[in-house]
Design a protein around this motif. Structure first.
Motif, PDB file in Angstrom:
ATOM      1  N   LEU A  34       0.813  -1.214   0.000  1.00 36.67           N
ATOM      2  CA  LEU A  34       0.000   0.000   0.000  1.00 36.67           C
ATOM      3  C   LEU A  34       0.847   1.265   0.000  1.00 36.67           C
ATOM      4  CD1 LEU A  34      -2.590  -1.218   2.668  1.00 36.67           C
ATOM      5  CD2 LEU A  34      -2.720  -1.439   0.170  1.00 36.67           C
ATOM      6  N   VAL A  67      -8.957   1.207  -0.928  1.00 39.82           N
ATOM      7  CA  VAL A  67      -8.953   0.460   0.338  1.00 39.82           C
ATOM      8  C   VAL A  67      -9.811  -0.793   0.202  1.00 39.82           C
ATOM      9  CG1 VAL A  67      -9.761   0.518   2.738  1.00 39.82           C
ATOM     10  CG2 VAL A  67      -8.446   2.435   1.819  1.00 39.82           C
ATOM     11  N   ALA A  70      -8.206  -3.379  -2.076  1.00 38.98           N
ATOM     12  CA  ALA A  70      -7.135  -4.088  -1.360  1.00 38.98           C
ATOM     13  C   ALA A  70      -7.737  -5.105  -0.391  1.00 38.98           C
ATOM     14  CB  ALA A  70      -6.244  -3.100  -0.618  1.00 38.98           C
ATOM     15  N   LYS A  71      -8.766  -4.688   0.351  1.00 42.01           N
ATOM     16  CA  LYS A  71      -9.425  -5.600   1.299  1.00 42.01           C
ATOM     17  C   LYS A  71      -9.969  -6.829   0.572  1.00 42.01           C
ATOM     18  CE  LYS A  71     -13.518  -5.594   2.120  1.00 42.01           C
ATOM     19  NZ  LYS A  71     -14.883  -6.051   2.355  1.00 42.01           N
ATOM     20  N   THR A  86       0.106  -7.616   4.460  1.00 45.90           N
ATOM     21  CA  THR A  86      -0.251  -6.287   3.987  1.00 45.90           C
ATOM     22  C   THR A  86       0.753  -5.314   4.601  1.00 45.90           C
ATOM     23  OG1 THR A  86      -2.560  -6.959   3.938  1.00 45.90           O
ATOM     24  CG2 THR A  86      -2.122  -4.609   3.815  1.00 45.90           C
ATOM     25  N   ARG A  94      -2.209   2.393   7.017  1.00 49.69           N
ATOM     26  CA  ARG A  94      -2.858   1.836   5.825  1.00 49.69           C
ATOM     27  C   ARG A  94      -2.953   0.322   5.899  1.00 49.69           C
ATOM     28  NH1 ARG A  94       1.133   5.340   2.308  1.00 49.69           N
ATOM     29  NH2 ARG A  94       2.262   4.856   4.201  1.00 49.69           N
ATOM     30  N   VAL A  98      -6.588  -1.886   6.222  1.00 52.17           N
ATOM     31  CA  VAL A  98      -7.003  -2.977   5.330  1.00 52.17           C
ATOM     32  C   VAL A  98      -7.104  -4.285   6.105  1.00 52.17           C
ATOM     33  CG1 VAL A  98      -6.305  -4.342   3.309  1.00 52.17           C
ATOM     34  CG2 VAL A  98      -6.176  -1.832   3.245  1.00 52.17           C
ATOM     35  N   THR A  99      -6.166  -4.523   7.002  1.00 53.24           N
ATOM     36  CA  THR A  99      -6.194  -5.751   7.800  1.00 53.24           C
ATOM     37  C   THR A  99      -7.395  -5.767   8.738  1.00 53.24           C
ATOM     38  OG1 THR A  99      -3.811  -6.000   7.616  1.00 53.24           O
ATOM     39  CG2 THR A  99      -4.876  -7.144   9.442  1.00 53.24           C
TER      40      THR A  99
END
Length: 144
Positions: A34, A67, A70-71, A86, A94, A98-99
């Motif tokens: 990211l 976001v 990515a998720k 990640t 960031r 996402v995590t």
């Protein structure tokens, strides 16, 4: 390599170094980068490395789209019990955002509970108040 594990095959850290590539490959990690600048050495991972650059600031509609994209990659892979790392520059904001979103979906908990879980494991995570505010209203999405 200082790496944080959150359960459900979810890991975060700051930027992986070139010496980490063999370890990431050996354990079959998908690496979701990211950081604004993509670490060139991660190209050695081929399709197991994705770059979705995003700023550590406001969640504008464009940033929020990135976001959630990515998720989606993280959840898709982690739902199959395959490890996902990640990272951003430090792995605190960031990557933690996402995590936390992925954790909420996989563990079927609210964004607020996911935030608490991430902060329990890495106390200095999620210092960006815009991210915390967004997570406070997030409800888990179905995992297919």
């Amino acid at each position: 390599m200082k790496t944080y594990y959150y359960g459900h095959s979810l890991y975060t850290r700051g930027k992986p170094l070139p010496v980490h590539v063999d370890w990431l490959r050996k354990y079959g990690f998908l690496v979701v980068s990211l950081s604004p600048a993509y670490p060139e050495h991660l190209t050695a991972l081929g399709a197991n490395s994705i770059h979705i650059p995003m700023p550590d600031g406001l969640l504008t509609p464009r940033v929020l789209d990135d976001v959630m994209r990515a998720k989606s990659y993280v959840v898709e892979r982690a739902a199959k019990h395959r490890p996902v790392l990640t990272h951003c520059n430090a792995g605190r904001n960031r990557a933690a955002l996402v995590t936390a979103l992925a954790y909420a979906d996989l563990a079927k908990v609210s964004g607020k509970a996911a935030t608490a879980h991430v902060k329990q494991i890495r106390t200095n995570a999620l210092a960006n108040e815009h991210f915390v505010t967004f997570l406070a209203t997030y409800e888990p999405q179905p995992v297919l």
